[in-house]
Design an enzyme around this catalytic site. Structure first.
Site, mmCIF file in Angstrom:
data_model
loop_
_atom_site.group_PDB
_atom_site.id
_atom_site.type_symbol
_atom_site.label_atom_id
_atom_site.label_comp_id
_atom_site.label_asym_id
_atom_site.label_seq_id
_atom_site.Cartn_x
_atom_site.Cartn_y
_atom_site.Cartn_z
ATOM 1 N N GLU A 226 -1.790 -16.325 -31.363
ATOM 2 C CA GLU A 226 -1.406 -15.727 -30.018
ATOM 3 C C GLU A 226 0.455 -15.579 -30.559
ATOM 4 O O GLU A 226 1.591 -16.410 -30.123
ATOM 5 C CB GLU A 226 -1.102 -16.720 -29.859
ATOM 6 N N GLU A 349 -10.339 -17.803 -28.409
ATOM 7 C CA GLU A 349 -10.250 -19.072 -27.884
ATOM 8 C C GLU A 349 -10.830 -18.481 -26.492
ATOM 9 O O GLU A 349 -10.526 -18.078 -26.004
ATOM 10 C CB GLU A 349 -8.867 -19.008 -27.406
#
Ligand code: AHR
Length: 545
Positions: A226, A349
């Site tokens: 991220e 994810e």
């Protein structure tokens, strides 16, 4: 101390999510793709009006598709809440039975799932993790503060050796996520050398000194997590350059070949994928994608894991089906830059994200898991399998005690969640050849929104046996399935079903087996194919031999 709400990823996601909720027509297009129906507006699907409705399914055994990469059934374990500590690691001196510190009950449960790959140590934690803190004698390892998740003390007792030991015990491939946000290129380079080199070099010798003679095989390495949020708040242009630089020093030692995964998009950030593919596509093997299912679609009030009504059952399943639209759009961009599909899409994810259980640390992301989560898992697998030509891995967040977990623990007790049972029921799909499936199902409509009542996915194993998984999303109506099988002549059919009397049924430590698969009665083979009646709110797995 920062709570989950304060962390960059969800905050940025929240803004995006609210825009998307307003675009319901896009949502419906995604629904159409999941079923193979061509739908362009809200009135395209007939709506249920009776207790049992019919759905027509065709399994095209004569048109085999891509192999379903078994890594689609992958997992993710972060140093977050009670995932690693308590959930996996109890230490060698614990009264809880363990193997070299790893709890035996959890190991046994996970082994039944054939876990193919395990991602670690984060997540947001990865970009704050300095691997040298987690090697050597445990009592000498530094205690740090896990600033991202709850501000608790991290004693580093579970580090590189313990994680790779866990992977070996599970027979799973390690997928390690490196630190780009706050770590150096040298640190990342040395970590890979420490784990995988067989040379007479200072880092390989340090590993030997710490008790591991032979190098490990580390097949998957993530270069940051991220990076658009908690991993450094970077712009895609900047991250693309960072990826190229860090990745240069992720080397292949002693015959180990690393599949390098670049940080990918936050949900529908298509520009991120465009820039990454254009500027760094040639350097990467995989590009990730993160997308979580929230009942309300709002990060500041996500919804309860167990206390929900039919409206949130419906909206949760509807938001789950957006995964199909997202993969389609990211894959279109990847196809333009990489028509041969060399770069894999890695959904590292995914899963449900609810408000934490009342009374628990907000930074620990502990949530219960109901029948609704089982359907979310099954629908996601159907989507990943439909995109088996591009999706090479997916990692549910997260394995134990965090978000959409397989297993929950309470001291010495452990329970399997409804999500666990879907992973177990679906393991026959791992590594099998996907078979195209067409579904004509009525709509399940609520609050002016509709989703297909039935979803299906099929695969063929090397033995010739065919697995057909089916989901009935409607909470009240059964679905009668008439299924044509082209190019297939099975002699027998058997199956299992996961359902429960209530949409929020779940397993507790007092009643750990309330929701579990049972034999599925009544599927029949005839000259016309297969007939079966799916109970309301159910996941069914059929084996055709
Ligand atoms: O899975 C929980 C968190 O969600 C991860 O640490 C992060 O990558 C994402 O925002």
């Amino acid at each position: 101390m920062r709570s989950a709400k304060g962390h960059n990823g969800p905050c940025r996601r929240g803004e995006i999510r609210m825009r998307l909720i307003a675009r319901s027509r896009l949502g419906l297009r995604a629904v159409a793709l999941t079923t193979g129906l061509a739908i362009s507006g809200t009135s395209a699907l007939p709506v249920f009006s009776q207790d049992v409705q019919s759905a027509a399914v065709v399994v095209r055994g004569d048109q085999p598709g891509a192999v379903i990469n078994r890594n689609i059934y992958g997992h993710f374990a972060e140093h977050l809440g009670r995932c690693i500590y308590e959930g996996i690691w109890v230490g060698e001196d614990s009264s809880i039975p363990n193997t070299r510190g790893i709890r035996n009950d959890v190991l046994a449960a996970l082994k039944e799932l054939n876990v193919p790959v395990l991602r670690w140590p984060g997540g947001c934690f990865a970009d704050e993790y300095h691997w040298k803190d987690g090697i050597g004698p445990r009592q000498k390892r530094p205690k740090i503060i896990n600033t991202h998740w709850g501000g608790v003390v991290e004693n580093n007792h579970f580090g590189t050796h313990e994680f790779l030991d866990l992977c070996e015990l599970l027979g799973a491939e390690p997928y390690i996520c490196g630190n780009v946000g706050s770590g150096s290129v040298q640190e990342m380079m040395e970590w890979v050398e420490y784990m995988t080199s067989d040379a007479d070099s200072p880092l390989a010798n340090l590993r030997r000194q710490n008790g591991r003679e032979k190098p490990w095989r580390v097949g998957f390495f993530g270069v940051g997590n991220e990076s658009w949020g908690c991993g450094g708040n970077m712009r895609p242009e900047y991250y693309a350059d960072q990826f190229r630089r860090y990745n240069t020093f992720v080397k292949n030692y002693s015959g180990n070949r690393v599949y390098r995964i670049a940080c990918g998009s936050n949900g529908d950030d298509l520009n991120w994928t465009e820039v990454l593919m254009r500027q760094a596509g040639r350097q990467m093997n995989g590009l990730s994608l993160h997308y979580y299912t929230l009942p309300t679609g709002q990060w500041n009030r996500k919804g309860s894991a167990t206390d929900f009504d039919e409206s949130q059952w419906h909206s949760t399943l509807r938001h789950t089906l957006r995964m199909d639209e997202l993969i389609t759009k990211h894959a279109e961009i990847m196809d333009r830059h990489d028509p041969r599909k060399r770069v894999g899409l890695v959904v590292d994810e995914w899963g449900t994200w609810y408000d934490v259980e009342p009374g628990t640390n907000p930074g620990f992301l502990y949530q219960q898991n109901t029948l609704r989560d089982a359907l979310v898992a099954a629908l996601n697998f159907h989507i990943f399998q439909r995109h088996a030509d591009r999706v090479v891995m997916a990692n549910i967040a997260q394995t134990i005690n965090v978000l959409q977990a397989m297993v929950l623990t309470d001291k010495e007790k452990m329970l399997r969640t409804p999500t666990y049972h879907v992973f177990e029921m679906f393991k026959m799909h791992q590594g099998a050849v996907s078979l195209p499936v067409e579904v004509q199902a009525p709509a399940y409509a609520l609050d002016g929104q509709q989703i297909p009542a039935v979803s299906a996915s099929a695969s063929r194993q090397a033995s010739g046996d065919v697995s057909l998984s089916l989901v009935n999303t409607h909470p009240q109506h059964a679905a009668r399935i008439a299924c044509k099988l082209t190019g297939l002549t099975p002699k027998s059919v058997s199956g299992r079903v996961l359902t429960a009397p209530e949409i929020n049924a779940h397993n507790t430590f007092a009643a750990p087996e309330s929701v579990q698969p049972r034999p599925f009665e009544g599927p029949r083979l005839s000259d016309d194919g297969l007939q079966a009646e799916l109970p309301p709110r159910s996941v069914v797995m059929l084996e055709l031999r």
